[in-house]
Design a protein around this motif. Structure first.
Motif, mmCIF file in Angstrom:
data_model
loop_
_atom_site.group_PDB
_atom_site.id
_atom_site.type_symbol
_atom_site.label_atom_id
_atom_site.label_comp_id
_atom_site.label_asym_id
_atom_site.label_seq_id
_atom_site.Cartn_x
_atom_site.Cartn_y
_atom_site.Cartn_z
ATOM 1 N N ARG A 1 87.566 59.586 -5.425
ATOM 2 C CA ARG A 1 86.527 60.593 -5.682
ATOM 3 C C ARG A 1 86.862 61.914 -4.993
ATOM 4 N NH1 ARG A 1 81.544 58.947 -7.819
ATOM 5 N NH2 ARG A 1 81.333 56.711 -8.155
ATOM 6 N N PHE A 2 87.337 61.840 -3.765
ATOM 7 C CA PHE A 2 87.682 63.079 -3.065
ATOM 8 C C PHE A 2 88.863 63.767 -3.737
ATOM 9 C CE2 PHE A 2 90.015 65.569 0.038
ATOM 10 C CZ PHE A 2 89.014 66.349 0.602
ATOM 11 N N SER A 3 89.883 62.986 -4.108
ATOM 12 C CA SER A 3 91.080 63.590 -4.711
ATOM 13 C C SER A 3 90.779 64.248 -6.045
ATOM 14 C CB SER A 3 92.175 62.533 -4.876
ATOM 15 O OG SER A 3 91.753 61.494 -5.751
ATOM 16 N N ARG A 4 89.679 63.852 -6.680
ATOM 17 C CA ARG A 4 89.321 64.451 -7.974
ATOM 18 C C ARG A 4 88.451 65.700 -7.830
ATOM 19 N NH1 ARG A 4 88.246 59.666 -12.393
ATOM 20 N NH2 ARG A 4 90.319 58.738 -12.260
ATOM 21 N N LEU A 5 88.029 65.986 -6.621
ATOM 22 C CA LEU A 5 87.260 67.213 -6.422
ATOM 23 C C LEU A 5 88.172 68.431 -6.598
ATOM 24 C CD1 LEU A 5 84.927 66.748 -3.321
ATOM 25 C CD2 LEU A 5 84.239 67.201 -5.667
ATOM 26 N N PRO A 6 87.756 69.442 -7.335
ATOM 27 C CA PRO A 6 88.566 70.665 -7.415
ATOM 28 C C PRO A 6 88.675 71.317 -6.041
ATOM 29 C CG PRO A 6 86.843 70.633 -9.101
ATOM 30 C CD PRO A 6 86.548 69.510 -8.172
ATOM 31 N N ARG A 7 89.743 72.037 -5.828
ATOM 32 C CA ARG A 7 89.943 72.682 -4.532
ATOM 33 C C ARG A 7 88.798 73.639 -4.203
ATOM 34 N NH1 ARG A 7 94.693 72.274 -1.912
ATOM 35 N NH2 ARG A 7 96.413 71.210 -2.980
ATOM 36 N N LYS A 8 88.250 74.282 -5.229
ATOM 37 C CA LYS A 8 87.167 75.233 -4.983
ATOM 38 C C LYS A 8 85.915 74.544 -4.454
ATOM 39 C CE LYS A 8 88.674 78.632 -8.423
ATOM 40 N NZ LYS A 8 88.304 79.375 -9.662
ATOM 41 N N SER A 9 85.791 73.241 -4.734
ATOM 42 C CA SER A 9 84.619 72.513 -4.244
ATOM 43 C C SER A 9 84.731 72.203 -2.753
ATOM 44 C CB SER A 9 84.448 71.208 -5.028
ATOM 45 O OG SER A 9 84.181 71.459 -6.384
ATOM 46 N N HIS A 10 85.932 72.186 -2.206
ATOM 47 C CA HIS A 10 86.111 71.843 -0.799
ATOM 48 C C HIS A 10 85.394 72.823 0.117
ATOM 49 C CE1 HIS A 10 90.114 69.620 -1.906
ATOM 50 N NE2 HIS A 10 89.026 68.983 -2.311
#
Length: 777
Positions: free
Chosen positions: A109-118
């Motif tokens: 789930r974390f790896s699928r988050l877009p970088r902008k969401s971090h």
């Protein structure tokens, strides 16, 4: 006619035959067993069955729910996520802190988050992510099922790096997780590096990360000096005010009990009891009283280094000092009696444990040289409420020894002495009966025990009976137990559904409707049941078996495709080698090349040294079937992709795989590529070096291919390489037959190439020098 041309013609004939058969299957009516022949009149299995009356189950043909494949309630793939980074981050945060994610699911789930969401995540979210990824691994280690892996560490490092790129400042909890995973992996130098980074960042560490490293040192005998240096460092930094308190913003004023226990464990395991005594005196001066855990640590060290007598003296001293020996204390001492074969002391310890209502674990009872009925007599002082626990331990011990007759004797003994058996007792009994292959006796016992209503079977007992019925092919009774379980208001768990699906895939291969109904029910029930890798493997097995009987319908293939997608997109399944093996096999049997190649590509991407390939290593025929399927569909590039990953997956050398790869090269008009494949297998400096792949039939096929494409100058260098490699690596299996040489020579002589005669003479000279028995007469 050239060797390759003959193979090509044969393949084309087989391909036309396969297409013809495929067309026939598509136009053929479904078999009768795939239809609903009772017009919906079948009642639900077990619906009107009297309560707990297995004996009333009739013997006619087993009936399970049947529905049309096109109307089955298939699980829907999750809706496409919005691309708003903040909303995606909010959804991740909400689920992260409320859902019970495992380490694999958290990572996916974390790896699928877009970088902008971090950028919308907080430090607490990063810490929770790290804890989840490490937490599952840690839980498995406690149960002895797994060891920490470098994969866990690399994932945690990627999370940390993503947080840094998003300008999320790590706190002490972030560093503590990274220190802990390095200690789990015994990377003590890296653990110290992370501790130093924490200090450099201006974060005053608590004593916890120091204690974590110290506890890690206690597990490795060679790290004793490192543990002592760290111990002195802790004392120095506390004195200098460089360690913060764990429960407040104040500084740590002294070493706490847990840290003392970690250091005492290190010295006790090394047998340095003079140091242990000095530490105890230091604790006394600091006003910290050792607890039973610390004293048990010393007891364990004394027994390890000085034997049972020293342990018994320490135990007596502990009791005189006001400590009450607990289960760990008696287990430590009893283990020593087993090691030193001290039966009298074992009896005395068992009697003393019984006076405190302490029952030893089953694995320890199994190692004792005492008869189980002697143990019952020795521990007769147990209170009545605890005696059944002893019987349960003895039954479990007998099961560990596969002594089924002793299990029944213990049950009879229990009844004769008016000890009330509990649900755990019967759980062990049913498990023993089923493992002994006595399903009928288990069903009879189930009715006898629970029909009175004094005891009510729990979910575990139902799970055991459902699994046993499924393994023995009694599908009707299996469904009866499931329905009875639901009637009792017990939730059907994931292991139960897995047992049902496995049974259906094994015993009812012609009924995919029942498989689809059961799988869909897992999603319909409230709360829904999350499938596991075993669930998907059972579904794949059922579809593969059916696809070998008849062509799958459009609805059935769609169901299979949907569930394969859901494993990643919705359930975040931690896939193992068996999962990929079954998925590839199911799609190959269904003749669905795109889906089979998708599953194969996913397998290659997730490959970790050996686990993913273990099943293929045992049965590489399935991989050959995939290459053949690609060739049948004239997807020669796909066939070569499979071949290129053959050795990466560490599959055993099979000449047929090389032949298929060469055939694909031939069909693509790439003889140079074929030459590269052969030379790579025969060249020591190449990563793919494996001469066992190249037998005489492969060599003959290569020569025919080079002849067909007028590349005769490439023949003899490869023949010489093959001779050298086979002589060095496979001398005992070196085979070159006269018939193969004769056919190859005849094929070369029939070619119109001007250099053919010279190549024939050179080949025969080489054969006469190295394989004189294979020289044609």
């Amino acid at each position: 006619m050239a060797y390759c041309q003959a193979i090509r013609s044969t393949a084309q004939i087989e391909q036309r035959r396969g297409l013809s058969e495929l067309y026939k299957r598509m136009t053929k009516k479904q078999p009768e067993d795939a239809k609903d022949t009772n017009n919906g009149k079948d009642k639900e299995v077990g619906k009107d069955t009297p309560k707990l009356s297995i004996s009333s189950i009739p013997k006619p043909k087993i009936r399970v729910p049947r529905i049309d494949p096109n109307t089955v309630a298939r699980a829907q793939a999750p809706k496409e996520l919005t691309k708003d980074p903040k909303l995606l981050a909010d959804e991740y945060i909400a689920d992260l802190h409320t859902a019970n994610w495992g380490g694999e699911e958290t990572w996916v789930r974390f790896s699928r988050l877009p970088r902008k969401s971090h950028a919308f995540l907080r430090d607490i979210d990063i810490n929770c992510t790290l804890a989840n990824i490490r937490g599952t691994e840690r839980a498995l280690v406690r149960r002895g099922r797994s060891t920490p892996t470098s994969t866990t560490l690399s994932r945690m490092l990627e999370v940390f790096e993503a947080a840094q790129q998003a300008s999320i400042v790590p706190d002490r909890y972030t560093y503590q997780e990274l220190i802990a995973i390095n200690v789990d992996l015994l990377n003590f130098n890296y653990a110290h590096d992370w501790l130093e980074k924490m200090v450099v960042q201006g974060i005053k560490p608590t004593i916890r990360p120091y204690r974590t490293i110290l506890k890690g040192y206690s597990t490795v005998a060679s790290e004793l000096d490192s543990a002592r240096r760290l111990w002195h460092e802790i004392k120095t930094k506390i004195g200098a005010g460089l360690i913060a308190g764990e429960k407040s913003d104040e500084l740590a004023k002294s070493i706490d009990l847990l840290t003392y226990t970690s250091y005492v464990a290190t010295e006790s395991k090394a047998g340095n009891f003079a140091v242990v005594v000095s530490v105890l005196e230091e604790m006394d001066q600091a006003g910290i009283k050792p607890d039973i855990t610390l004293r048990n640590t010393i007891l364990d060290g004394l027994v390890r280094h000085k034997g049972l007598d020293a342990g018994l003296q320490e135990a007596e001293l502990m009791e005189q000092s006001g400590y009450e020996l607990n289960g760990y204390s008696y287990t430590t001492l009893l283990n020593a009696t087993v090691k030193e074969q001290r039966g009298d002391e074992a009896r005395q310890l068992l009697e003393a444990a019984a006076a405190k209502n302490i029952v030893p674990p089953a694995y320890l009872v199994q190692k004792l040289t005492l008869d189980p009925f002697d143990v019952l007599n020795i521990m007769a002082k147990l209170e009545d409420s605890h005696k059944v626990r002893l019987y349960n331990v003895l039954i479990e011990s007998a099961m560990r020894d596969n002594d089924f007759s002793q299990v029944l004797q213990l049950i009879d003994h229990l009844k004769q002495h008016d000890v009330s058996a509990n649900v755990v007792t019967y759980t062990l009994l049913f498990d023993a009966l089923n493992k002994a292959g006595r399903l009928d006796q288990a069903k009879s016992m189930f009715t006898k025990v629970f029909s009175s209503g004094e005891l009510t079977p729990d979910a575990h007992i139902y799970s055991i009976m459902i699994d046993a019925c499924g393994r023995h092919g009694d599908v009707k009774t299996m469904f009866w137990f499931k329905n009875e379980m639901q009637r009792q208001g017990l939730a059907v768990s994931e292991p139960v559904y897995n047992s049902i699906l496995s049974a259906l895939s094994q015993w009812r291969q012609g009924n995919l409707q029942a498989v689809m109904v059961t799988a869909s029910e897992m999603e319909r029930v409230k709360p829904s049941v999350k499938p596991t890798c075993r669930t998907f493997s059972a579904i794949f097995a059922a579809f593969a078996a059916q696809a070998q009987r008849r062509r799958l319908g459009a609805g059935e293939l769609e169901f299979l495709q949907t569930w394969y997608t859901l494993a990643t997109d919705k359930y975040y399944i931690a896939k193992d080698s068996y999962y990929y093996f079954m998925a590839v096999n199911a799609f190959v049997c269904a003749q669905s090349l795109p889906d089979a190649m998708t599953a194969f590509s996913d397998m290659v991407r997730s490959h970790k040294v050996s686990p993913v390939s273990s099943k293929f290593m045992k049965n590489p025929v399935r991989m050959l079937d995939l290459i053949k399927l690609a060739i049948e569909h004239q997807e020669f590039g796909a066939a070569l992709e499979i071949w290129n990953n053959w050795q990466r997956l560490r599959l055993p050398p099979i000449a047929k795989a090389v032949e298929l790869a060469l055939f694909a090269c031939d069909q693509m008009g790439q003889p140079t590529m074929a030459g590269n494949i052969i030379r790579g297998l025969l060249t020591k400096d190449e990563d793919v070096y494996c001469p066992r792949f190249v037998d005489e039939s492969v060599l003959a096929m290569y020569i025919a291919m080079m002849t067909k494409h007028s590349m005769l100058d490439a023949i003899m260098p490869v023949v010489q390489m093959w001779t050298t490699a086979m002589t060095e690596e496979c001398e005992s299996e070196l085979v070159l037959s006269e018939s193969t040489v004769a056919k190859t020579v005849a094929m070369l002589r029939r070619s119109n190439h001007p250099d053919a005669s010279a190549i024939v003479n050179e080949l025969l000279t080489h054969v006469d020098a190295h394989f004189p028995d294979a020289t044609p007469v």
